[in-house]
Design a protein around this motif. Structure first.
Motif, PDB file in Angstrom:
ATOM      1  N   ALA A 253      -0.885   5.012   0.949  1.00 13.00           N
ATOM      2  CA  ALA A 253       0.270   4.107   0.941  1.00 13.00           C
ATOM      3  C   ALA A 253       1.575   4.889   0.952  1.00 13.00           C
ATOM      4  O   ALA A 253       2.536   4.515   1.642  1.00 13.00           O
ATOM      5  CB  ALA A 253       0.201   3.190  -0.283  1.00 13.00           C
ATOM      6  N   MET A 254       1.625   5.971   0.205  1.00  7.99           N
ATOM      7  CA  MET A 254       2.836   6.764   0.153  1.00  7.99           C
ATOM      8  C   MET A 254       3.068   7.527   1.459  1.00  7.99           C
ATOM      9  O   MET A 254       4.216   7.773   1.849  1.00  7.99           O
ATOM     10  CB  MET A 254       2.772   7.752  -1.018  1.00  7.99           C
ATOM     11  N   ALA A 255       1.987   7.862   2.136  1.00  2.43           N
ATOM     12  CA  ALA A 255       2.114   8.640   3.372  1.00  2.43           C
ATOM     13  C   ALA A 255       2.374   7.771   4.587  1.00  2.43           C
ATOM     14  O   ALA A 255       3.157   8.149   5.476  1.00  2.43           O
ATOM     15  CB  ALA A 255       0.849   9.474   3.593  1.00  2.43           C
ATOM     16  N   THR A 256       1.741   6.590   4.652  1.00  4.09           N
ATOM     17  CA  THR A 256       1.809   5.781   5.871  1.00  4.09           C
ATOM     18  C   THR A 256       2.293   4.358   5.651  1.00  4.09           C
ATOM     19  O   THR A 256       2.568   3.653   6.622  1.00  4.09           O
ATOM     20  CB  THR A 256       0.431   5.728   6.554  1.00  4.09           C
TER      21      THR A 256
ATOM     22  N   GLY B  55      -2.524   1.146   2.326  1.00  4.07           N
ATOM     23  CA  GLY B  55      -3.108   1.349   1.005  1.00  4.07           C
ATOM     24  C   GLY B  55      -3.767   0.097   0.475  1.00  4.07           C
ATOM     25  O   GLY B  55      -4.850   0.151  -0.122  1.00  4.07           O
ATOM     26  N   LEU B  56      -3.126  -1.060   0.688  1.00  2.00           N
ATOM     27  CA  LEU B  56      -3.711  -2.327   0.237  1.00  2.00           C
ATOM     28  C   LEU B  56      -5.035  -2.617   0.941  1.00  2.00           C
ATOM     29  O   LEU B  56      -5.963  -3.167   0.330  1.00  2.00           O
ATOM     30  CB  LEU B  56      -2.722  -3.469   0.474  1.00  2.00           C
ATOM     31  N   ALA B  57      -5.138  -2.259   2.205  1.00  2.00           N
ATOM     32  CA  ALA B  57      -6.389  -2.466   2.931  1.00  2.00           C
ATOM     33  C   ALA B  57      -7.521  -1.659   2.289  1.00  2.00           C
ATOM     34  O   ALA B  57      -8.669  -2.138   2.195  1.00  2.00           O
ATOM     35  CB  ALA B  57      -6.216  -2.068   4.398  1.00  2.00           C
ATOM     36  N   LEU B  58      -7.211  -0.458   1.830  1.00  2.00           N
ATOM     37  CA  LEU B  58      -8.224   0.355   1.155  1.00  2.00           C
ATOM     38  C   LEU B  58      -8.602  -0.249  -0.194  1.00  2.00           C
ATOM     39  O   LEU B  58      -9.761  -0.187  -0.614  1.00  2.00           O
ATOM     40  CB  LEU B  58      -7.721   1.786   0.974  1.00  2.00           C
TER      41      LEU B  58
END
Length: 414
Positions: free
Chosen positions: A340-343, A348-351
């Motif tokens: 999430a911080m990188a992209t 991140g929520l999908a993960l």
């Protein structure tokens, strides 16, 4: 008869050596441990007034051995002391060397750690026995650290010592694959002790500094005894790099301060430098283990001048390597944060959606806290507020509850 080291610190360092010497000689862990505790108490009372002996270890062994003899005589009053000791002496050991022999004295501390982390014991018992026998903490101190009644901790430690005695495990270094397995248990126990000290899972305090400090001390000891083991070095580096942030983790009122908002000028620069040097030295040796990878991640965080300048793509890559080594849902959760911080938060929520069905983490407050943070990043304020509130309900740490509720209260309505 002088020493620059405080009596308390000296006794804590000597305790496992003295206990190891007696157990190696007599083979009775439980009774030897009681005798050593009495010797330590005698030293703590007498040394501040009389001065530290020229050979403090020998002094402690002599006093503990005398007390052990008294205990043996009480237990076996109808038998001669020699018969009692011979019956207790470990099988196939031959004639035991003197308890206070100088050779190999450091190895006894490591052997004690291996004994305390015997596979027949639960993780809770391994931790308690390690802190008592090797760390030198009293039962009352351990009970306070884990917020259980002293009587409960006394029973836990007594059962652990009885299990070791009943198992008939010899006092010696395990060989072959068993040694590697037991070393893994030792490192895991130290890792758990450190984590509980750095981020308490329950109670009014954010940190229990005495536990994290003790874990670092014991990790240093293990590295001193096993300097060529890369994972031992990796664990020590991880502890140092993580604990370096402790001075900035809470405000004057004890409130939690997340890493992104911490004053990095308060971080322990000496710990950062030492941790970076340690992990930089071992990573090139070959296939890194989980502790080395975690230390490398911590080093990337600690070397960043600011939160905004953190090399998140590198952290993502390191977490992906770590996931190949360990099927740990907390690693996956941290990976989601890094992604999430990188992209962006949506990735991140999908993960996180994939982790929601993992029963190992589905009910953990950390999953809800991370979801809340990523939802807030994505501008979804109402779902973020609900997730923060749910995370606060699920944690048993009072400072974390306050922090999560404050985050929820700071989000405006839909």
């Amino acid at each position: 008869m002088t020493s620059e080291r405080p009596v308390e610190g000296l006794l804590r360092d000597l305790a496992p050596q003295v206990l190891g010497a007696l157990v190696r000689r007599y083979g009775n862990f439980d009774t030897a441990e009681d005798a050593v505790q009495e010797a330590l108490l005698a030293a703590a009372t007498r040394w501040p007034e009389d001065g530290i002996p020229d050979n403090p270890r020998g002094w402690l062994i002599t006093v503990a051995a005398r007390r052990l003899t008294d205990l043996l005589r009480k237990e076996q009053a109808r038998q001669r002391r020699e018969d009692t000791v011979a019956r207790w002496r470990l099988p196939d050991q031959g004639t035991a060397p003197p308890a206070d022999r100088p050779a190999g004295e450091s190895d006894d501390s490591l052997i004690l750690l291996f004994m305390c982390c015997h596979p027949s014991l639960s993780a809770a018992s391994q931790i308690a026995l390690t802190l008592r026998a090797v760390g030198g903490l009293t039962t009352a101190e351990i009970a306070r650290a884990f917020m259980v009644p002293e009587a409960t901790m006394t029973r836990r430690i007594s059962r652990a010592k009885q299990n070791i005695r009943s198992s008939g495990v010899p006092f010696g270094m395990p060989a072959g694959p068993d040694r590697a397995e037991r070393l893994g248990a030792v490192l895991h126990v130290l890792y758990l002790i450190f984590n509980e000290g750095y981020a308490s899972t329950s109670g009014p305090s954010l940190m229990r500094t005495e536990l994290s400090a003790e874990a670092i001390r014991l990790a240093r000891m293990v590295r001193r005894l096993l300097p060529d083991d890369a994972e031992v070095t990796g664990l020590l580096a991880l502890m140092l790099l993580t604990d370096a942030r402790r001075p900035a983790r809470s405000g004057p009122d004890g409130a939690l301060i997340p890493m992104a908002e911490q004053d990095r000028g308060l971080w322990n620069a000496a710990f950062v430098d030492e941790g970076v040097a340690l992990i930089s030295a071992v990573l090139p040796r070959g296939e890194p283990g989980p502790y080395q990878i975690q230390a490398a991640i911590a080093a990337v965080h600690d070397e960043a001048p600011s939160a905004a300048e953190t090399d998140w793509p590198q952290i993502v890559a390191l977490y992906e390597v770590l996931m190949e080594l360990s099927d740990n849902p907390m690693v996956m959760l941290n990976h989601a944060v890094a992604v999430a911080m990188a992209t962006g938060p949506r990735e991140g929520l999908a993960l996180l959606d994939g982790l929601a069905s993992d029963e190992r983490v589905a009910g953990d407050h950390r999953l809800f806290a991370v979801r809340a943070h990523l939802l807030e990043m994505a501008g979804q304020r109402a779902p973020a507020r609900a997730a923060y509130e749910e995370a606060a309900r699920r944690t048993t740490s009072v400072p974390q509850q306050r922090y999560l509720n404050a985050r929820a209260a700071g989000l405006p309505g839909p």
